[in-house]
Design a protein around this motif. Sequence first.
Motif, PDB file in Angstrom:
ATOM      1  N   ALA A 114      -4.383  12.974 -16.479  1.00 26.99           N
ATOM      2  CA  ALA A 114      -3.471  12.034 -17.121  1.00 26.99           C
ATOM      3  C   ALA A 114      -2.170  11.896 -16.340  1.00 26.99           C
ATOM      4  N   LEU A 115      -1.690  12.997 -15.761  1.00 29.11           N
ATOM      5  CA  LEU A 115      -0.446  12.928 -14.995  1.00 29.11           C
ATOM      6  C   LEU A 115      -0.615  12.109 -13.723  1.00 29.11           C
ATOM      7  N   VAL A 116      -1.777  12.226 -13.073  1.00 31.45           N
ATOM      8  CA  VAL A 116      -2.020  11.390 -11.887  1.00 31.45           C
ATOM      9  C   VAL A 116      -1.977   9.911 -12.281  1.00 31.45           C
ATOM     10  N   ALA A 117      -2.693   9.567 -13.345  1.00 36.02           N
ATOM     11  CA  ALA A 117      -2.691   8.175 -13.798  1.00 36.02           C
ATOM     12  C   ALA A 117      -1.288   7.730 -14.198  1.00 36.02           C
ATOM     13  N   HIS A 118      -0.534   8.630 -14.834  1.00 35.98           N
ATOM     14  CA  HIS A 118       0.834   8.299 -15.249  1.00 35.98           C
ATOM     15  C   HIS A 118       1.714   8.009 -14.034  1.00 35.98           C
ATOM     16  N   LEU A 119       1.626   8.846 -13.011  1.00 35.40           N
ATOM     17  CA  LEU A 119       2.443   8.634 -11.814  1.00 35.40           C
ATOM     18  C   LEU A 119       2.103   7.312 -11.132  1.00 35.40           C
ATOM     19  N   LEU A 120       0.816   7.005 -11.054  1.00 35.43           N
ATOM     20  CA  LEU A 120       0.416   5.738 -10.432  1.00 35.43           C
ATOM     21  C   LEU A 120       0.797   4.546 -11.290  1.00 35.43           C
ATOM     22  N   GLY A 127       6.033  -2.111  -8.970  1.00 31.93           N
ATOM     23  CA  GLY A 127       5.438  -3.133  -8.133  1.00 31.93           C
ATOM     24  C   GLY A 127       4.430  -2.642  -7.125  1.00 31.93           C
ATOM     25  N   HIS A 128       4.249  -1.313  -6.995  1.00 30.55           N
ATOM     26  CA  HIS A 128       3.348  -0.778  -5.975  1.00 30.55           C
ATOM     27  C   HIS A 128       1.903  -0.775  -6.473  1.00 30.55           C
ATOM     28  N   THR A 129       0.986  -1.176  -5.625  1.00 29.85           N
ATOM     29  CA  THR A 129      -0.438  -1.085  -5.980  1.00 29.85           C
ATOM     30  C   THR A 129      -1.064   0.206  -5.477  1.00 29.85           C
ATOM     31  N   VAL A 130      -0.445   0.849  -4.506  1.00 29.01           N
ATOM     32  CA  VAL A 130      -0.944   2.117  -3.971  1.00 29.01           C
ATOM     33  C   VAL A 130       0.234   3.049  -3.720  1.00 29.01           C
ATOM     34  N   THR A 131      -0.076   4.355  -3.676  1.00 25.90           N
ATOM     35  CA  THR A 131       0.943   5.382  -3.444  1.00 25.90           C
ATOM     36  C   THR A 131       0.353   6.432  -2.515  1.00 25.90           C
ATOM     37  N   PRO A 132       1.105   6.903  -1.530  1.00 24.08           N
ATOM     38  CA  PRO A 132       0.577   7.972  -0.669  1.00 24.08           C
ATOM     39  C   PRO A 132       0.154   9.184  -1.497  1.00 24.08           C
ATOM     40  N   ALA A 133      -1.008   9.733  -1.176  1.00 25.12           N
ATOM     41  CA  ALA A 133      -1.510  10.889  -1.921  1.00 25.12           C
ATOM     42  C   ALA A 133      -0.540  12.055  -1.831  1.00 25.12           C
ATOM     43  N   ALA A 134       0.123  12.208  -0.689  1.00 29.32           N
ATOM     44  CA  ALA A 134       1.082  13.306  -0.531  1.00 29.32           C
ATOM     45  C   ALA A 134       2.229  13.185  -1.530  1.00 29.32           C
ATOM     46  N   ASP A 135       2.668  11.956  -1.808  1.00 30.59           N
ATOM     47  CA  ASP A 135       3.742  11.762  -2.782  1.00 30.59           C
ATOM     48  C   ASP A 135       3.276  12.147  -4.179  1.00 30.59           C
ATOM     49  N   LEU A 162      -8.626   5.422  -7.505  1.00 26.64           N
ATOM     50  CA  LEU A 162      -9.419   5.337  -6.282  1.00 26.64           C
ATOM     51  C   LEU A 162      -8.666   5.995  -5.126  1.00 26.64           C
ATOM     52  N   ALA A 163      -9.403   6.664  -4.255  1.00 24.75           N
ATOM     53  CA  ALA A 163      -8.851   7.191  -3.013  1.00 24.75           C
ATOM     54  C   ALA A 163      -9.148   6.192  -1.901  1.00 24.75           C
ATOM     55  N   LEU A 164      -8.107   5.818  -1.169  1.00 29.44           N
ATOM     56  CA  LEU A 164      -8.228   4.810  -0.124  1.00 29.44           C
ATOM     57  C   LEU A 164      -7.600   5.365   1.138  1.00 29.44           C
ATOM     58  N   THR A 165      -7.739   4.677   2.229  1.00 27.97           N
ATOM     59  CA  THR A 165      -7.099   5.097   3.472  1.00 27.97           C
ATOM     60  C   THR A 165      -6.282   3.947   4.030  1.00 27.97           C
ATOM     61  N   GLU A 166      -5.172   4.302   4.634  1.00 27.72           N
ATOM     62  CA  GLU A 166      -4.288   3.315   5.264  1.00 27.72           C
ATOM     63  C   GLU A 166      -4.278   3.621   6.752  1.00 27.72           C
ATOM     64  N   GLU A 167      -4.819   2.697   7.547  1.00 28.09           N
ATOM     65  CA  GLU A 167      -4.833   2.908   8.990  1.00 28.09           C
ATOM     66  C   GLU A 167      -3.422   2.787   9.541  1.00 28.09           C
ATOM     67  N   PRO A 168      -3.057   3.625  10.523  1.00 23.56           N
ATOM     68  CA  PRO A 168      -1.706   3.553  11.096  1.00 23.56           C
ATOM     69  C   PRO A 168      -1.485   2.223  11.798  1.00 23.56           C
ATOM     70  N   ALA A 169      -0.268   1.739  11.722  1.00 23.14           N
ATOM     71  CA  ALA A 169       0.076   0.472  12.374  1.00 23.14           C
ATOM     72  C   ALA A 169       0.407   0.729  13.839  1.00 23.14           C
ATOM     73  N   PHE A 170       0.010  -0.204  14.698  1.00 22.27           N
ATOM     74  CA  PHE A 170       0.293  -0.090  16.121  1.00 22.27           C
ATOM     75  C   PHE A 170       1.167  -1.264  16.543  1.00 22.27           C
ATOM     76  N   LEU A 189      -3.549   6.572  -2.867  1.00 23.35           N
ATOM     77  CA  LEU A 189      -4.196   6.504  -4.172  1.00 23.35           C
ATOM     78  C   LEU A 189      -3.751   5.246  -4.884  1.00 23.35           C
ATOM     79  N   GLY A 190      -4.646   4.701  -5.677  1.00 22.52           N
ATOM     80  CA  GLY A 190      -4.299   3.522  -6.456  1.00 22.52           C
ATOM     81  C   GLY A 190      -5.110   3.473  -7.732  1.00 22.52           C
ATOM     82  N   LEU A 191      -4.526   2.924  -8.767  1.00 27.80           N
ATOM     83  CA  LEU A 191      -5.297   2.675  -9.973  1.00 27.80           C
ATOM     84  C   LEU A 191      -6.373   1.643  -9.654  1.00 27.80           C
ATOM     85  N   ALA A 192      -7.557   1.866 -10.174  1.00 27.81           N
ATOM     86  CA  ALA A 192      -8.686   1.012  -9.818  1.00 27.81           C
ATOM     87  C   ALA A 192      -8.417  -0.450 -10.134  1.00 27.81           C
TER      88      ALA A 192
END
Length: 615
Positions: A114-120, A127-135, A162-170, A189-192
């Motif tokens: 519940a806390l994970v869902a609450h934080l997301l 306004g964020h759709t995703v959040t770094p898992a480390a945060d 959902l667990a997602l990955t963000e490729e580094p920007a070049f 991480l993002g809410l589905a």
Amino acid sequence: MRAAEAAGARAAAEAAGPARAAREPGPAPRPAAEVPAAGEGLAALTALFGETGVPAPLASRAAARLGPGAAAVLRGDPWRLLAVPGVLPRQADHFARRLLGQDARPDDPRRGRALVAHLLTEAAREGHTVTPAADVVTALERLQVPDPRAAVEAALDEADVLALTEEPAFDAGEDPDEDAALPEPEEILGLARWALAEEAAAEGFQRLTLTAVPLLEDDDVRELRSGLPEDRSLALTAALRTGVSVVRGAPGDIERTALAIASAAAGRGVRAAVAVPTDRAAADLAADGGAGDGPRVTSLHRLLEPRDDPSAAPGAVVFGRGEQRPFELDLVLVTDADGLDVELCAVLAEACADGTHLVLCAHTGAPPPAGPGSPLKDLEASETVPVVALDAAPPDGPLGALTAAVRGGELTPVEAPGREVVIVPAADAGEAVHRTVQLLTDSIPRALGIPPEGVQIVASSPGGEAGATALNAALKARLNPGPGKFAGMDPGDRVVVAAPLPHAAVGETGVVLGGGAHGLDVEFAGGMATLAPADASRLRHGWAVTVGLGRGTPRPAVIAVMSPEGLSRPAVAAAFGLARRHLSIVQAAGPALARAVRDTAAPERRTRLARLVMQ
């Protein structure tokens, strides 16, 4: 794998029925035989809260969010209380201890999930759709979760996260170092519901771009362009030749341009419609443009054809238009498109048939949507669609001059011989509220002949001593005192839709006619509607609204109450731009207002849509 499985489940659900916009999260509905009646469910929830010392007023909000079976849901998992807006982790922990006694442990998987869902969810409210898992892990550690990684895994197992990955920007201009180690992709991480909405919106934009063919022959397009200024000519050409395009311009100008493009296309046999944020705005634009037999002008909400669906999850709005029953239109122009959150944007894209042309029109420098995501900004950043900026015309009077100056970062005085703009200084919040009540009830009607129903108060913040809530409390006491018999409201109260309803879009205002056990009767611009008792919680008093609720619906007169909270250049420009004839600025922010206009842009949002569209 999790994203693919969730996307597959979503596709299967869509294939089975009409489009749904789950605009408020809630548990999946149980079979009808197991779900108690609304009255029984609320009574059971009130009893449960009485046992555990939870304030009684929270019962209606919890029932609206968790559904009629909320009491059973919370007995099975007390930390689900965190799904109710305004509930803090320490309050959910207290509720769990009262309910479970010594069995309420910090390492309970239900708590971590519940806390994970609450934080997301809190991130989504920003306004964020995703959040770094480390945060997320760091925040869980602060909340004394013994094993944050296990909590994240528990949330992922429920498929709501959902667990997602963000490729580094070049940097394309930087020479790569062959010996340097490649940066690792970042886990996010993002809410589905938001992650899948971004994927659906991206797929929809790609589909419309790939399936588009010109709506008119070249000779017809050249004829329509003849005599138009270059910027209007480019906007018209993009609308008729490409599947998705973006047009930006000044308030009023962008709406007139959208209507002109739709009218020109309709005159050549193209099935066209202009969709605006609310029914009130649609009526005003149709009247201003003399639409007559021209293109359809309607609210986006009506265009999507919302309908009641007893099987829908609590808070969900079900639309009749979607992938299985798309619009029967060739050209759709949407105004105030910057106000579309990613979920509504996905519903819109899916409701457009292959070959439909979608034109997203927005004000230059508009604030981001109230909901998560920033679809229009992301779409522009992807550089996958044409973007046309209308040339700035000379400001139309004092109101236009002031709004243009604010969009440019300056708060400059303007000459207003006809009282088009009036500055009302206020030494503190109390004086700001007093002055606002005086303007609405006396000064503006008496001096300008604009009745109170033609005046909209727009506050820079929902909270605070001069925010929308405080202003509405003072205005109700002055204009329509009463006991709040019907969900805190009385006949004669002005209300605004704060969360989507089948009957009306967010931002639609109306007047309460009455109520009872059957629900609340409200007169909206589109007609009278009866709201179920649980849906009444989606209304707020609406004499004063926030910028997010007021945007897209201009009014003859606007009272902009500027307090230090919630100020930014886009928000101030949007508030000022809603006034058609008169703007009173109640200035209770001091020098913070000029600083915000000069220095404060809208906060950046973490989203994925731009990358998804480019894939």
